[in-house]
Design a protein around this motif. Structure first.
Motif, mmCIF file in Angstrom:
data_model
loop_
_atom_site.group_PDB
_atom_site.id
_atom_site.type_symbol
_atom_site.label_atom_id
_atom_site.label_comp_id
_atom_site.label_asym_id
_atom_site.label_seq_id
_atom_site.Cartn_x
_atom_site.Cartn_y
_atom_site.Cartn_z
ATOM 1 N N ASP A 159 49.954 28.336 57.666
ATOM 2 C CA ASP A 159 51.463 29.361 57.491
ATOM 3 C C ASP A 159 51.311 30.276 56.414
ATOM 4 O OD1 ASP A 159 51.846 27.783 55.422
ATOM 5 O OD2 ASP A 159 53.798 27.065 55.753
ATOM 6 N N ARG A 160 50.021 30.440 55.694
ATOM 7 C CA ARG A 160 49.975 31.402 54.732
ATOM 8 C C ARG A 160 50.258 33.133 55.311
ATOM 9 N NH1 ARG A 160 44.588 33.796 53.517
ATOM 10 N NH2 ARG A 160 45.336 33.659 51.354
ATOM 11 N N ASN A 161 50.764 34.033 54.531
ATOM 12 C CA ASN A 161 51.097 35.339 55.099
ATOM 13 C C ASN A 161 49.970 36.086 55.028
ATOM 14 O OD1 ASN A 161 53.725 34.528 54.832
ATOM 15 N ND2 ASN A 161 53.888 35.074 52.686
ATOM 16 N N GLU A 162 48.956 36.063 54.324
ATOM 17 C CA GLU A 162 47.651 36.949 54.497
ATOM 18 C C GLU A 162 46.673 36.415 55.210
ATOM 19 O OE1 GLU A 162 45.601 37.616 50.700
ATOM 20 O OE2 GLU A 162 47.045 35.942 49.670
ATOM 21 N N ALA A 163 45.978 37.113 55.714
ATOM 22 C CA ALA A 163 44.528 36.469 56.686
ATOM 23 C C ALA A 163 43.613 36.385 55.701
ATOM 24 C CB ALA A 163 44.093 37.803 57.719
ATOM 25 N N TYR A 164 42.754 35.536 56.033
ATOM 26 C CA TYR A 164 41.595 35.110 55.411
ATOM 27 C C TYR A 164 40.400 35.876 55.938
ATOM 28 C CZ TYR A 164 37.665 32.275 53.478
ATOM 29 O OH TYR A 164 36.413 32.011 52.968
ATOM 30 N N GLU A 165 39.759 36.687 55.249
ATOM 31 C CA GLU A 165 38.608 37.512 55.559
ATOM 32 C C GLU A 165 37.672 37.649 54.637
ATOM 33 O OE1 GLU A 165 40.291 41.253 56.718
ATOM 34 O OE2 GLU A 165 41.682 40.475 58.514
ATOM 35 N N PRO A 166 36.845 36.740 54.270
ATOM 36 C CA PRO A 166 35.820 36.854 53.123
ATOM 37 C C PRO A 166 34.819 38.025 53.769
ATOM 38 C CG PRO A 166 35.393 35.136 54.832
ATOM 39 C CD PRO A 166 36.654 35.621 55.237
ATOM 40 N N LYS A 167 34.419 38.743 52.552
ATOM 41 C CA LYS A 167 33.455 39.899 52.581
ATOM 42 C C LYS A 167 32.070 39.357 52.015
ATOM 43 C CE LYS A 167 37.092 42.953 51.819
ATOM 44 N NZ LYS A 167 37.972 43.983 51.005
ATOM 45 N N TRP A 168 31.634 38.216 51.915
ATOM 46 C CA TRP A 168 30.481 37.774 51.696
ATOM 47 C C TRP A 168 29.996 36.430 52.286
ATOM 48 C CZ3 TRP A 168 30.568 32.965 49.395
ATOM 49 C CH2 TRP A 168 31.763 32.601 48.732
ATOM 50 N N SER A 169 28.688 36.031 52.498
ATOM 51 C CA SER A 169 28.369 35.028 53.346
ATOM 52 C C SER A 169 27.350 34.051 52.015
ATOM 53 C CB SER A 169 27.487 35.235 54.218
ATOM 54 O OG SER A 169 26.312 36.415 53.941
ATOM 55 N N HIS A 170 27.180 34.684 51.190
ATOM 56 C CA HIS A 170 26.360 33.942 50.137
ATOM 57 C C HIS A 170 26.731 34.502 48.916
ATOM 58 C CE1 HIS A 170 22.797 31.738 48.599
ATOM 59 N NE2 HIS A 170 22.602 32.898 47.728
ATOM 60 N N SER A 171 26.501 33.262 47.807
ATOM 61 C CA SER A 171 26.824 33.575 46.331
ATOM 62 C C SER A 171 25.796 32.998 45.561
ATOM 63 C CB SER A 171 28.403 33.266 45.735
ATOM 64 O OG SER A 171 28.494 33.542 44.631
ATOM 65 N N SER A 172 24.928 33.458 45.013
ATOM 66 C CA SER A 172 24.036 32.782 43.935
ATOM 67 C C SER A 172 24.554 32.238 42.817
ATOM 68 C CB SER A 172 22.694 33.801 43.551
ATOM 69 O OG SER A 172 22.234 34.198 44.514
ATOM 70 N N ARG A 173 25.638 32.677 42.576
ATOM 71 C CA ARG A 173 26.301 31.961 41.204
ATOM 72 C C ARG A 173 26.848 30.735 41.670
ATOM 73 N NH1 ARG A 173 30.507 35.625 38.239
ATOM 74 N NH2 ARG A 173 28.733 36.909 37.643
ATOM 75 N N ILE A 174 27.629 30.682 42.707
ATOM 76 C CA ILE A 174 28.282 29.472 43.250
ATOM 77 C C ILE A 174 27.193 28.617 43.553
ATOM 78 C CG2 ILE A 174 29.387 28.304 45.210
ATOM 79 C CD1 ILE A 174 31.117 31.062 45.368
#
Length: 303
Positions: free
Chosen positions: A68-83
């Motif tokens: 029920d969160r108000n904003e949509a989840y739209e990730p702009k990345w698929s990979h993070s070397s740091r993570i």
């Protein structure tokens, strides 16, 4: 008011949980037990370095990305070397540290390793019976059932075997447990750093009378107090002959404390070697001066 009452309940629960540590492995009274407690705490803290962040992030992500969160989840990345570096490096470092600690503690707390301490070690031969414990003091020439006494600040070497069923000799406040097995001799070195009476029992289920297979381990304040106890056993005990041992070995539950003023020579050794006697080998091998290694060597030589 609710928060205040809740805090009281939390504090009470914490205190109750701490009282459960009394008399157990987290309340050590000996050098080995204290070292093992430190090892348990260090390993637990190291593992919590991973567990706690995972739990916190799980709750955070479940709340942040709820339905029920108000904003949509739209990730702009698929990979993070740091993570990727963080989620792999931290566990690897923790595993390496745990590996080093485990390697060192395994050798430092080896139950067969004598405790470094000035003075002579006391030797006690331990036999697990169904369902009781027999303690033989070869140097003092006495034996007891379900009562173990030794001086505080004196290292004790336990030589352990079983009449039949496998058990586990364990005094939690003093340290490691080790198994007692028929036809074998295991060893354990423990010390009490202060006088007191500690609970001992079998940590391995061995049948109907298992729950009553308990004993009191008493560390006397002085060596003289221990000698006085030995004198009491000699004055009030019977004789533990091989015939008396056969009677004692019969299964019994909640067996009372029994004293033996003298013990047949080589009784413990004959208990360890009795299965070789059953195969006609006892007459040749069952000599107190022959160790298990020597017996194995003689067997190979004959082959």
């Amino acid at each position: 008011m609710f928060i205040r009452n809740l805090s009281k309940w939390v504090c009470a629960s914490a205190l109750l949980s701490l009282t459960g540590c009394s008399g157990g492995i987290l309340d050590p009274k000996g050098q080995i037990g204290a070292d093992e407690k430190s090892l348990i705490i260090i390993c637990t803290v190291l593992m919590l370095l991973v567990v706690i962040p995972v739990i916190v992030m799980t709750l955070y992500f479940a709340w942040k990305y709820r339905a029920d969160r108000n904003e949509a989840y739209e990730p702009k990345w698929s990979h993070s070397s740091r993570i990727e570096a963080i989620v792999w490096t931290i566990p690897i470092v923790i595993v390496v540290v745990l590996g080093v600690i485990t390697w060192r503690s395994t050798h430092a707390l080896d139950p067969y390793k004598p405790i470094e301490n000035e003075g002579k070690h006391l030797t006690v031969e331990v036999v697990s019976l169904n369902w009781k414990w027999l303690f033989i003091y070869p140097e003092q020439g006495i034996a007891t059932v379900n009562e173990l006494v030794f001086p505080a600040n004196v290292p004790v070497e336990y030589k352990i075997t079983s009449e039949s069923t496998m058990n586990s000799f364990f005094i939690p406040q003093l340290g490691s447990q080790i198994y007692s097995m028929a036809g074998m001799e295991t060893k354990l070195h423990l010390i009490a750093n202060e006088p007191g009476t500690f609970d001992g029992f079998s940590a391995n289920y061995s049948g109907a009378g298992f729950t009553g297979m308990q004993f009191k381990a008493t560390a006397t304040a002085t060596k003289q107090a221990f000698n006085d106890w030995v004198a009491k056993v000699k004055a009030s005990g019977g004789s533990l002959t091989k015939a008396a041992y056969q009677t004692l070995a019969e299964p019994s539950e909640d067996h009372p404390v029994v004293y033996f003023a003298n013990v047949s020579d080589g009784l413990f050794h004959s208990i360890v070697m009795k299965y070789m006697q059953a195969h006609g080998e006892m007459n040749y091998y069952a000599k107190p001066e022959h160790s298990a290694h020597q017996i194995h060597s003689m067997s190979e030589a004959e082959e």
